[in-house]
Design a protein around this motif. Structure first.
Motif, PDB file in Angstrom:
ATOM      1  N   TYR A 197       0.833  -1.205   0.000  1.00  0.00           N
ATOM      2  CA  TYR A 197       0.000   0.000   0.000  1.00  0.00           C
ATOM      3  C   TYR A 197       0.871   1.260   0.000  1.00  0.00           C
ATOM      4  O   TYR A 197       0.626   2.203  -0.771  1.00  0.00           O
ATOM      5  N   LEU A 198       1.888   1.309   0.859  1.00  0.00           N
ATOM      6  CA  LEU A 198       2.717   2.509   0.981  1.00  0.00           C
ATOM      7  C   LEU A 198       3.540   2.762  -0.289  1.00  0.00           C
ATOM      8  O   LEU A 198       3.722   3.918  -0.699  1.00  0.00           O
ATOM      9  N   VAL A 199       4.036   1.697  -0.907  1.00  0.00           N
ATOM     10  CA  VAL A 199       4.778   1.848  -2.164  1.00  0.00           C
ATOM     11  C   VAL A 199       3.873   2.459  -3.236  1.00  0.00           C
ATOM     12  O   VAL A 199       4.254   3.407  -3.941  1.00  0.00           O
ATOM     13  N   LEU A 200       2.645   1.937  -3.336  1.00  0.00           N
ATOM     14  CA  LEU A 200       1.716   2.460  -4.336  1.00  0.00           C
ATOM     15  C   LEU A 200       1.212   3.848  -3.965  1.00  0.00           C
ATOM     16  O   LEU A 200       0.926   4.665  -4.851  1.00  0.00           O
ATOM     17  N   ARG A 201       1.103   4.142  -2.671  1.00  0.00           N
ATOM     18  CA  ARG A 201       0.734   5.493  -2.236  1.00  0.00           C
ATOM     19  C   ARG A 201       1.816   6.483  -2.654  1.00  0.00           C
ATOM     20  O   ARG A 201       1.516   7.598  -3.105  1.00  0.00           O
ATOM     21  N   ALA A 202       3.085   6.094  -2.524  1.00  0.00           N
ATOM     22  CA  ALA A 202       4.186   6.952  -2.950  1.00  0.00           C
ATOM     23  C   ALA A 202       4.145   7.170  -4.462  1.00  0.00           C
ATOM     24  O   ALA A 202       4.302   8.299  -4.951  1.00  0.00           O
ATOM     25  N   LEU A 203       3.913   6.092  -5.207  1.00  0.00           N
ATOM     26  CA  LEU A 203       3.805   6.185  -6.666  1.00  0.00           C
ATOM     27  C   LEU A 203       2.645   7.102  -7.060  1.00  0.00           C
ATOM     28  O   LEU A 203       2.777   7.968  -7.939  1.00  0.00           O
ATOM     29  N   ASP A 204       1.510   6.931  -6.408  1.00  0.00           N
ATOM     30  CA  ASP A 204       0.311   7.724  -6.686  1.00  0.00           C
ATOM     31  C   ASP A 204       0.539   9.199  -6.348  1.00  0.00           C
ATOM     32  O   ASP A 204       0.006  10.091  -7.015  1.00  0.00           O
ATOM     33  N   THR A 205       1.324   9.457  -5.324  1.00  0.00           N
ATOM     34  CA  THR A 205       1.630  10.834  -4.931  1.00  0.00           C
ATOM     35  C   THR A 205       2.433  11.542  -6.021  1.00  0.00           C
ATOM     36  O   THR A 205       2.216  12.723  -6.299  1.00  0.00           O
ATOM     37  N   VAL A 206       3.343  10.811  -6.648  1.00  0.00           N
ATOM     38  CA  VAL A 206       4.090  11.367  -7.780  1.00  0.00           C
ATOM     39  C   VAL A 206       3.127  11.708  -8.918  1.00  0.00           C
ATOM     40  O   VAL A 206       3.166  12.794  -9.506  1.00  0.00           O
ATOM     41  N   GLU A 207       2.218  10.777  -9.228  1.00  0.00           N
ATOM     42  CA  GLU A 207       1.262  10.998 -10.321  1.00  0.00           C
ATOM     43  C   GLU A 207       0.383  12.216 -10.042  1.00  0.00           C
ATOM     44  O   GLU A 207       0.109  13.025 -10.935  1.00  0.00           O
ATOM     45  N   ASP A 208      -0.081  12.356  -8.798  1.00  0.00           N
ATOM     46  CA  ASP A 208      -1.022  13.427  -8.445  1.00  0.00           C
ATOM     47  C   ASP A 208      -0.369  14.801  -8.355  1.00  0.00           C
ATOM     48  O   ASP A 208      -1.056  15.825  -8.454  1.00  0.00           O
ATOM     49  N   ASP A 209       0.943  14.857  -8.143  1.00  0.00           N
ATOM     50  CA  ASP A 209       1.619  16.135  -7.886  1.00  0.00           C
ATOM     51  C   ASP A 209       1.758  16.948  -9.179  1.00  0.00           C
ATOM     52  O   ASP A 209       2.593  16.660 -10.033  1.00  0.00           O
ATOM     53  N   MET A 210       0.914  17.978  -9.284  1.00  0.00           N
ATOM     54  CA  MET A 210       0.898  18.801 -10.490  1.00  0.00           C
ATOM     55  C   MET A 210       2.086  19.761 -10.555  1.00  0.00           C
ATOM     56  O   MET A 210       2.287  20.443 -11.565  1.00  0.00           O
ATOM     57  N   THR A 211       2.880  19.845  -9.476  1.00  0.00           N
ATOM     58  CA  THR A 211       4.044  20.750  -9.480  1.00  0.00           C
ATOM     59  C   THR A 211       5.284  20.099 -10.091  1.00  0.00           C
ATOM     60  O   THR A 211       6.276  20.778 -10.342  1.00  0.00           O
ATOM     61  N   ILE A 212       5.235  18.779 -10.315  1.00  0.00           N
ATOM     62  CA  ILE A 212       6.376  18.092 -10.938  1.00  0.00           C
ATOM     63  C   ILE A 212       6.230  18.192 -12.455  1.00  0.00           C
ATOM     64  O   ILE A 212       5.233  17.724 -13.003  1.00  0.00           O
ATOM     65  N   PRO A 213       7.188  18.794 -13.163  1.00  0.00           N
ATOM     66  CA  PRO A 213       7.073  18.911 -14.620  1.00  0.00           C
ATOM     67  C   PRO A 213       7.071  17.539 -15.289  1.00  0.00           C
ATOM     68  O   PRO A 213       7.679  16.582 -14.790  1.00  0.00           O
ATOM     69  N   LEU A 214       6.386  17.450 -16.421  1.00  0.00           N
ATOM     70  CA  LEU A 214       6.227  16.167 -17.110  1.00  0.00           C
ATOM     71  C   LEU A 214       7.557  15.524 -17.488  1.00  0.00           C
ATOM     72  O   LEU A 214       7.697  14.303 -17.411  1.00  0.00           O
ATOM     73  N   ASP A 215       8.532  16.345 -17.893  1.00  0.00           N
ATOM     74  CA  ASP A 215       9.807  15.759 -18.309  1.00  0.00           C
ATOM     75  C   ASP A 215      10.550  15.106 -17.148  1.00  0.00           C
ATOM     76  O   ASP A 215      11.463  14.297 -17.346  1.00  0.00           O
ATOM     77  N   LYS A 216      10.135  15.437 -15.922  1.00  0.00           N
ATOM     78  CA  LYS A 216      10.700  14.808 -14.727  1.00  0.00           C
ATOM     79  C   LYS A 216       9.783  13.700 -14.203  1.00  0.00           C
ATOM     80  O   LYS A 216      10.247  12.653 -13.739  1.00  0.00           O
ATOM     81  N   LYS A 217       8.480  13.936 -14.316  1.00  0.00           N
ATOM     82  CA  LYS A 217       7.504  12.992 -13.755  1.00  0.00           C
ATOM     83  C   LYS A 217       7.447  11.680 -14.535  1.00  0.00           C
ATOM     84  O   LYS A 217       7.377  10.593 -13.933  1.00  0.00           O
ATOM     85  N   VAL A 218       7.459  11.750 -15.858  1.00  0.00           N
ATOM     86  CA  VAL A 218       7.338  10.536 -16.675  1.00  0.00           C
ATOM     87  C   VAL A 218       8.457   9.533 -16.378  1.00  0.00           C
ATOM     88  O   VAL A 218       8.181   8.352 -16.117  1.00  0.00           O
ATOM     89  N   PRO A 219       9.737   9.961 -16.371  1.00  0.00           N
ATOM     90  CA  PRO A 219      10.792   9.000 -16.004  1.00  0.00           C
ATOM     91  C   PRO A 219      10.653   8.479 -14.567  1.00  0.00           C
ATOM     92  O   PRO A 219      10.950   7.305 -14.307  1.00  0.00           O
ATOM     93  N   MET A 220      10.203   9.332 -13.648  1.00  0.00           N
ATOM     94  CA  MET A 220      10.018   8.887 -12.260  1.00  0.00           C
ATOM     95  C   MET A 220       8.989   7.764 -12.184  1.00  0.00           C
ATOM     96  O   MET A 220       9.191   6.767 -11.488  1.00  0.00           O
ATOM     97  N   LEU A 221       7.876   7.925 -12.898  1.00  0.00           N
ATOM     98  CA  LEU A 221       6.828   6.898 -12.877  1.00  0.00           C
ATOM     99  C   LEU A 221       7.320   5.607 -13.529  1.00  0.00           C
ATOM    100  O   LEU A 221       7.087   4.509 -13.007  1.00  0.00           O
ATOM    101  N   ASN A 222       7.996   5.735 -14.659  1.00  0.00           N
ATOM    102  CA  ASN A 222       8.493   4.546 -15.365  1.00  0.00           C
ATOM    103  C   ASN A 222       9.544   3.781 -14.565  1.00  0.00           C
ATOM    104  O   ASN A 222       9.625   2.546 -14.640  1.00  0.00           O
ATOM    105  N   ASP A 223      10.354   4.514 -13.802  1.00  0.00           N
ATOM    106  CA  ASP A 223      11.482   3.899 -13.085  1.00  0.00           C
ATOM    107  C   ASP A 223      11.212   3.656 -11.601  1.00  0.00           C
ATOM    108  O   ASP A 223      12.094   3.181 -10.885  1.00  0.00           O
ATOM    109  N   PHE A 224      10.002   3.972 -11.139  1.00  0.00           N
ATOM    110  CA  PHE A 224       9.754   3.971  -9.695  1.00  0.00           C
ATOM    111  C   PHE A 224      10.054   2.625  -9.045  1.00  0.00           C
ATOM    112  O   PHE A 224      10.552   2.551  -7.917  1.00  0.00           O
ATOM    113  N   HIS A 225       9.772   1.535  -9.748  1.00  0.00           N
ATOM    114  CA  HIS A 225       9.997   0.205  -9.176  1.00  0.00           C
ATOM    115  C   HIS A 225      11.472  -0.036  -8.864  1.00  0.00           C
ATOM    116  O   HIS A 225      11.800  -0.832  -7.975  1.00  0.00           O
ATOM    117  N   THR A 226      12.361   0.658  -9.573  1.00  0.00           N
ATOM    118  CA  THR A 226      13.801   0.469  -9.315  1.00  0.00           C
ATOM    119  C   THR A 226      14.236   1.146  -8.015  1.00  0.00           C
ATOM    120  O   THR A 226      15.247   0.764  -7.423  1.00  0.00           O
TER     121      THR A 226
END
Length: 412
Positions: free
Chosen positions: A73-102
């Protein structure tokens, strides 16, 4: 006061009182925090801070499965927090989401720039990731795989809106259906449930889709007010030029038609929910899965054809929620609850609603799937004399007030 909202429902007042007096321990036993490592205690602290409803049922799970699901739950909550955060620019957010499992295997990785309310799970991610690495390999494999697939799916939908009904299903699969799949695989990995529970990804996906669609439907106003759009365009474009137009008073009839269309679509997952729950054998796993599902159908019943959804958030009563938590502990009881709420929806179906035929069809199917021997089940209707009922209500209200001012407050 919560008790006042349940005055017309004596069984809810009784259950609120019973819950406050310790009935909550039947579904939410106390954990032994003393035997935990400091990092694991912190994880449960974050769990309780970020989710009142899921925290309760997670902590009631048996054995090592409890810790695995808490970390999941906490891992996915952290991932979801990245997705929801509108202050993170897309060029930074997309790689974060793709690589989050690492990041699960990077001891020091954390993200301290989030502005979201749950940013602590990112800022202190090393505490979560160390407990992830303490889990058995079979749990880690499931969590890492689901995290990867969810991150990729979330990234896909960052730059496109939910258009067709098929895309709505796909979006809900990425953000919730995969959670159902992952949880099912954890249940089987723990050996508390049969391997088939983890293998049947279609039923597990439906469990997640039903909950996610219910939340999306309920949160229409809150989402549109902050510029989020999760209602599928294929649905709302039949009734309005813009999604936010549905909140205009003069468009109420059209808005209700759109709402009822989406509720009907969500209800088509209920037969799968019944099939999934009927396979479960462990009591703690059953409670964990059943309670959110019956809360969801109760919420959909409250939302269906309800003009208030376009003026605020429609919620079920706390007494109603407590009653569902305490009752949904067997398959026959869950079938009865589902049948009763589907009947409630049936009573609200308008002769002129465009989705009427589809709604009636799925409600009939739900009724067939939830059919149980009613004579063998306790009735949820209490036949009490007016004088007895008034006295019981007064006693319960006074007792509740006393307990609320003298005891620590628990959360649902």
């Amino acid at each position: 006061m919560d008790i006042l909202k349940s005055l017309g429902h004596p069984e809810e007042i009784f259950n609120l009182f019973k819950f406050k007096m310790g009935g909550c321990r039947t579904v939410m036993p106390k954990l032994d925090y003393e035997s935990m490592s400091e990092s694991l205690r912190t994880c449960y602290l974050y769990l309780n801070q970020t989710s009142r409803s899921f925290a309760a049922v997670i902590q009631a799970l048996d054995g090592e499965l409890r810790h695995a699901v808490c970390i999941f739950y906490l891992v996915l909550r952290a991932l979801d927090t990245v997705e929801d955060d509108m202050t993170i620019p897309l060029d930074k957010k997309v790689p974060m989401l793709n690589d989050f499992h690492t990041f699960l295997y990077q001891k020091e990785w954390c993200f301290t720039e989030s502005q979201e309310k749950d940013r602590q799970v990112l800022a202190d991610f090393p505490t979560i990731s160390v407990e992830f690495r303490n889990l058995a390999q079979e749990y880690r494999d499931v969590i890492s795989d689901i995290c990867h697939r969810m991150g990729v799916g979330m990234a896909e939908f960052l730059e496109k809106k939910v258009g067709s009904m098929k895309e709505w299903d796909l979006y809900c699969h990425f953000v919730a259906g995969l959670v159902g799949v992952g949880l099912s695989q954890l249940f089987s990995a723990s050996q508390l449930e049969d391997p088939e529970v983890g293998r049947d990804t279609e039923l597990a996906n439906s469990m997640g889709l039903f909950l996610q669609k219910t939340n999306i439907i309920r949160d229409y106003l809150e989402d549109t007010q902050v510029g989020r759009a999760f209602w599928p365009e294929e649905a709302w474009s039949q009734f309005a030029g813009r999604l936010e137009d549905l909140a205009e008073p003069e468009k109420l009839d059209l808005a209700l038609s759109c709402l009822n269309l989406l509720v009907t679509d969500a209800l088509r997952h209920v037969p799968d929910v019944i099939a999934y729950l009927s396979r479960l054998r462990n009591q703690s796993v059953f409670n964990f899965c059943a309670i959110p599902q019956v809360m969801a159908i109760a919420t959909l019943s409250s939302c269906y054809n309800n003009p208030m959804l376009f003026q605020g958030v429609v919620k079920i009563r706390k007494g109603q929620a407590v009653t569902l938590m305490m009752e949904a502990t067997s398959m026959s009881a869950v079938q009865t609850i589902i049948s009763q709420y589907s009947q409630e929806i049936l009573q609200k179906v308008s002769q002129t609603d465009p989705s009427r035929d589809k709604t009636l069809h799925i409600l009939a199917l739900i009724e067939e799937k939830s059919a149980v021997s009613q004579s063998s089940l306790p009735s949820r209707t209490h036949h009490l004399s007016p004088m007895y009922l008034s006295a019981a209500m007064l006693l319960a209200a006074l007792s509740w007030q006393y307990l609320s001012t003298t005891a620590e407050h628990g959360h649902i």
